[in-house]
Design an enzyme around this catalytic site. Structure first.
Site, PDB file in Angstrom:
ATOM      1  N   GLU A   1     -19.111 -31.078  -2.082  1.00  0.00           N
ATOM      2  CA  GLU A   1     -19.225 -31.093  -0.761  1.00  0.00           C
ATOM      3  C   GLU A   1     -19.172 -32.296   0.172  1.00  0.00           C
ATOM      4  O   GLU A   1     -18.401 -32.312   1.220  1.00  0.00           O
ATOM      5  CB  GLU A   1     -20.501 -30.186  -0.283  1.00  0.00           C
ATOM      6  CG  GLU A   1     -20.237 -29.329   1.211  1.00  0.00           C
ATOM      7  CD  GLU A   1     -21.562 -28.837   1.606  1.00  0.00           C
ATOM      8  OE1 GLU A   1     -21.602 -27.704   1.458  1.00  0.00           O
ATOM      9  OE2 GLU A   1     -22.251 -29.409   2.226  1.00  0.00           O
TER      10      GLU A   1
ATOM     11  N   SER B   1     -26.482 -29.494   0.025  1.00  0.00           N
ATOM     12  CA  SER B   1     -25.840 -29.078  -0.914  1.00  0.00           C
ATOM     13  C   SER B   1     -24.627 -30.045  -1.445  1.00  0.00           C
ATOM     14  O   SER B   1     -24.070 -30.463  -0.912  1.00  0.00           O
ATOM     15  CB  SER B   1     -25.030 -27.773  -0.796  1.00  0.00           C
ATOM     16  OG  SER B   1     -26.026 -26.709  -0.354  1.00  0.00           O
TER      17      SER B   1
ATOM     18  N   ARG C   1     -16.988 -24.776   5.001  1.00  0.00           N
ATOM     19  CA  ARG C   1     -17.452 -26.277   4.763  1.00  0.00           C
ATOM     20  C   ARG C   1     -16.397 -27.005   4.939  1.00  0.00           C
ATOM     21  O   ARG C   1     -16.097 -28.015   4.063  1.00  0.00           O
ATOM     22  CB  ARG C   1     -18.234 -26.393   3.392  1.00  0.00           C
ATOM     23  CG  ARG C   1     -19.751 -25.855   3.409  1.00  0.00           C
ATOM     24  CD  ARG C   1     -20.505 -26.620   4.372  1.00  0.00           C
ATOM     25  NE  ARG C   1     -21.774 -26.094   3.905  1.00  0.00           N
ATOM     26  CZ  ARG C   1     -22.562 -24.972   4.374  1.00  0.00           C
ATOM     27  NH1 ARG C   1     -21.628 -24.199   4.814  1.00  0.00           N
ATOM     28  NH2 ARG C   1     -23.574 -24.643   3.908  1.00  0.00           N
TER      29      ARG C   1
HETATM   30  N1  EPU Z   1     -30.348 -20.378  -7.091  1.00  0.00           N
HETATM   31  C1  EPU Z   1     -30.758 -20.624  -8.442  1.00  0.00           C
HETATM   32  N2  EPU Z   1     -31.491 -21.768  -8.642  1.00  0.00           N
HETATM   33  C2  EPU Z   1     -31.197 -22.991  -7.981  1.00  0.00           C
HETATM   34  C3  EPU Z   1     -30.864 -22.740  -6.757  1.00  0.00           C
HETATM   35  C4  EPU Z   1     -30.338 -21.659  -6.158  1.00  0.00           C
HETATM   36  O1  EPU Z   1     -30.992 -19.566  -9.030  1.00  0.00           O
HETATM   37  O2  EPU Z   1     -31.693 -24.036  -8.523  1.00  0.00           O
HETATM   38  C5  EPU Z   1     -29.995 -19.152  -6.579  1.00  0.00           C
HETATM   39  C6  EPU Z   1     -31.025 -18.832  -5.376  1.00  0.00           C
HETATM   40  O3  EPU Z   1     -32.208 -18.231  -6.243  1.00  0.00           O
HETATM   41  C7  EPU Z   1     -30.323 -17.723  -4.622  1.00  0.00           C
HETATM   42  C8  EPU Z   1     -28.879 -18.345  -4.664  1.00  0.00           C
HETATM   43  O4  EPU Z   1     -28.924 -19.078  -5.887  1.00  0.00           O
HETATM   44  O5  EPU Z   1     -30.282 -16.305  -4.959  1.00  0.00           O
HETATM   45  C9  EPU Z   1     -28.523 -19.204  -3.442  1.00  0.00           C
HETATM   46  O6  EPU Z   1     -29.122 -19.970  -3.393  1.00  0.00           O
HETATM   47  P1  EPU Z   1     -29.892 -20.590  -1.805  1.00  0.00           P
HETATM   48  O7  EPU Z   1     -30.124 -19.282  -0.934  1.00  0.00           O
HETATM   49  O8  EPU Z   1     -30.655 -21.549  -1.827  1.00  0.00           O
HETATM   50  O9  EPU Z   1     -28.406 -20.674  -1.098  1.00  0.00           O
HETATM   51  P2  EPU Z   1     -27.212 -21.911  -1.439  1.00  0.00           P
HETATM   52  O10 EPU Z   1     -25.864 -20.992  -1.591  1.00  0.00           O
HETATM   53  O11 EPU Z   1     -27.473 -22.636  -2.568  1.00  0.00           O
HETATM   54  C10 EPU Z   1     -26.148 -22.141   1.005  1.00  0.00           C
HETATM   55  C11 EPU Z   1     -25.623 -23.369   1.421  1.00  0.00           C
HETATM   56  C12 EPU Z   1     -26.818 -24.159   2.260  1.00  0.00           C
HETATM   57  C13 EPU Z   1     -27.625 -23.218   3.170  1.00  0.00           C
HETATM   58  C14 EPU Z   1     -28.041 -22.005   2.539  1.00  0.00           C
HETATM   59  C15 EPU Z   1     -28.560 -21.122   3.287  1.00  0.00           C
HETATM   60  C16 EPU Z   1     -23.516 -24.109   0.530  1.00  0.00           C
HETATM   61  C17 EPU Z   1     -22.900 -24.983  -0.452  1.00  0.00           C
HETATM   62  N3  EPU Z   1     -25.047 -24.402   0.839  1.00  0.00           N
HETATM   63  O12 EPU Z   1     -26.858 -22.663  -0.222  1.00  0.00           O
HETATM   64  O13 EPU Z   1     -26.279 -25.319   3.127  1.00  0.00           O
HETATM   65  O14 EPU Z   1     -28.579 -23.919   3.984  1.00  0.00           O
HETATM   66  O15 EPU Z   1     -26.980 -21.301   1.397  1.00  0.00           O
HETATM   67  O16 EPU Z   1     -27.642 -20.226   4.130  1.00  0.00           O
HETATM   68  O17 EPU Z   1     -22.797 -23.231   1.024  1.00  0.00           O
HETATM   69  C18 EPU Z   1     -25.607 -27.848   2.816  1.00  0.00           C
HETATM   70  O18 EPU Z   1     -24.447 -27.139   2.947  1.00  0.00           O
HETATM   71  O19 EPU Z   1     -25.851 -28.768   2.702  1.00  0.00           O
HETATM   72  C19 EPU Z   1     -26.741 -26.419   2.751  1.00  0.00           C
HETATM   73  C20 EPU Z   1     -27.883 -26.603   2.611  1.00  0.00           C
END
Ligand code: EPU
Length: 385
Positions: free
Chosen positions: A381, A281, A164
């Site tokens: 971010e 995010s 990012r």
């Molecule tokens: N989780 C929770 N509770 C929550 C949210 C998430 O327990 O309220 C857990 C989920 O169950 C999962 C883990 O955290 O096991 C990761 O969550 P998720 O798969 O939704 O991905 P993320 O790490 O929160 C990242 C990117 C997203 C991207 C997704 C998919 C960052 C900061 N965010 O989110 O990017 O779409 O992976 O690759 O790296 C963005 O940058 O705006 C964005 C949406």
């Protein structure tokens, strides 16, 4: 070029926050922009480059000339036995561009479907989703140096992509001094060279001076080019995509199927900024040492963590925030999205929107509680102005 005075920025930031700019210029032509940059009118004013506004928190009116990027166009630049080189101008909508490449039969961007914002903003953030980052498909970009009006070209190494992050997020930001220069290490500018893919018979090698100090607010990206190899390989490592493969009993989905799955996953867990204001995010996923990760696991066995190649671990910021009980909570009209704690939302819509101050109060309260419980300071971010 028409200068608009005191325009509202509400429809130009995906949070839908009410704010105004001192002046705004719609950039629809690279030539006109180059001419404008060289005028005293332009050089006397601080400026702010605005793409889709999907990664921006406005905490007040913008005392600057806003450059609203509306450069449109997309084309196949070159095709050979290795793949397709595809170009989009910075004002194109990212998701529409992804859809267009797939419609043309050029796979490769499917995992990045439905990310809000414009093409020009994608390298700034090095957007990423479902196992693919922009840098994996990026070829090069062109930009206009906002101090000289000259065009220049950067390859991936020069963009200094990281998670990012890129050279476009660093540097002294006149009047917007929230980001300190980080002295990115870059190779010295290459010798003048011919660039078979550049968009015109113009000098695109006049690299800005002090490139290593960063390019935040010093450059306006005009064109972005991608290389999409013909030897396409599905990227399905991400858990949500593995689940889709199992659900559909399909271990070898096509690019179009992955695109559909990614759209469905995102629609299910992320709010559509057209109906609920947000910037995706709000925090980056933090990295911690192996020791710190082991300590957190010992206390919180279910913490979501991913090993990195350098021995460190990335933690899911959404999980950390969720564990602190923030899901569905709010401060004023700023709230935490009930389905994904990493996303902050505008609960008041267009008529009674949250303020940037409310968003930042909420963000700081979240940072504090995550820090107190896990010793980790979450890093926002989006760009905070
Ligand atoms: N989780 C929770 N509770 C929550 C949210 C998430 O327990 O309220 C857990 C989920 O169950 C999962 C883990 O955290 O096991 C990761 O969550 P998720 O798969 O939704 O991905 P993320 O790490 O929160 C990242 C990117 C997203 C991207 C997704 C998919 C960052 C900061 N965010 O989110 O990017 O779409 O992976 O690759 O790296 C963005 O940058 O705006 C964005 C949406």
């Amino acid at each position: 070029m028409v200068i608009e005075s005191n325009p509202s920025l509400q429809s130009y930031n995906s949070f839908g926050i009410l704010a105004r700019a001192q002046e705004m210029l719609r950039v629809t032509s690279v030539d006109d922009l180059q001419d404008m940059v060289q005028t005293p009118f332009f050089q006397e004013r601080p400026h702010l480059v605005l793409g889709g506004g999907s990664n921006l928190v406005l905490t007040g009116d913008v005392k600057a000339l806003v450059l609203k990027v509306e450069l449109m166009g997309k084309r196949l630049v070159k095709e050979d036995e290795k793949g397709y080189w595809v170009e989009a101008m910075a004002g194109e909508n990212w998701h529409d561009f992804v859809t267009w490449t797939l419609d043309q039969g050029w796979p490769g961007l499917e995992n990045l479907a439905l990310i809000p914002g414009s093409v020009g903003a994608t390298p700034v953030q090095n957007i990423g989703a479902y196992g693919v980052e922009l840098q994996d498909r990026f070829f090069d970009l062109e930009a206009v140096d906002l101090s000289t009006g000259k065009r220049f070209r950067l390859d991936a190494a020069q963009c200094a992509f990281a998670y990012r992050d890129s050279i476009f997020k660093h540097g002294a930001q006149p009047n917007f001094g929230s980001l300190a220069p980080r002295g990115l290490s870059l190779e010295s500018p290459p010798e003048k060279r011919t660039n078979a893919l550049s968009s015109g018979a113009l000098s695109v090698d006049a690299l800005p001076a002090d490139l290593n100090l960063g390019l935040a607010n010093r450059a306006l990206i005009t064109h972005v080019r991608f290389f999409l190899p013909k030897k396409w390989r599905a990227v399905l490592d991400y858990q949500d995509l593995q689940k889709k493969c199992a659900e559909h009993a399909n271990a070898q989905p096509s690019a179009r199927e992955i695109y559909d799955w990614v759209c469905a996953i995102r629609r299910h867990k992320l709010p559509d900024p057209k109906s609920i204001g947000n910037v995706g995010s709000f925090f980056k996923n933090p990295t911690v040492s192996s020791d710190q990760c082991q300590d957190i696991i010992a206390r919180e066995p279910s913490v979501v963590h991913y090993p990195l190649l350098d021995g460190r671990f990335k933690l899911a910021a959404g999980w950390l925030i969720d564990a602190c009980g923030w899901r569905g909570k709010s401060i004023g009209m700023a709230g935490v999205y009930p389905k994904q704690a990493l996303v902050l939302i505008n609960k008041g819509g267009a008529d009674n929107p949250c303020t940037g101050g409310e968003v930042m109060t909420l963000a700081r309260a979240i940072q504090t509680s995550v820090y107190e419980r896990f010793g980790i300071l979450l890093e926002p971010e989006p760009m905070i102005l």
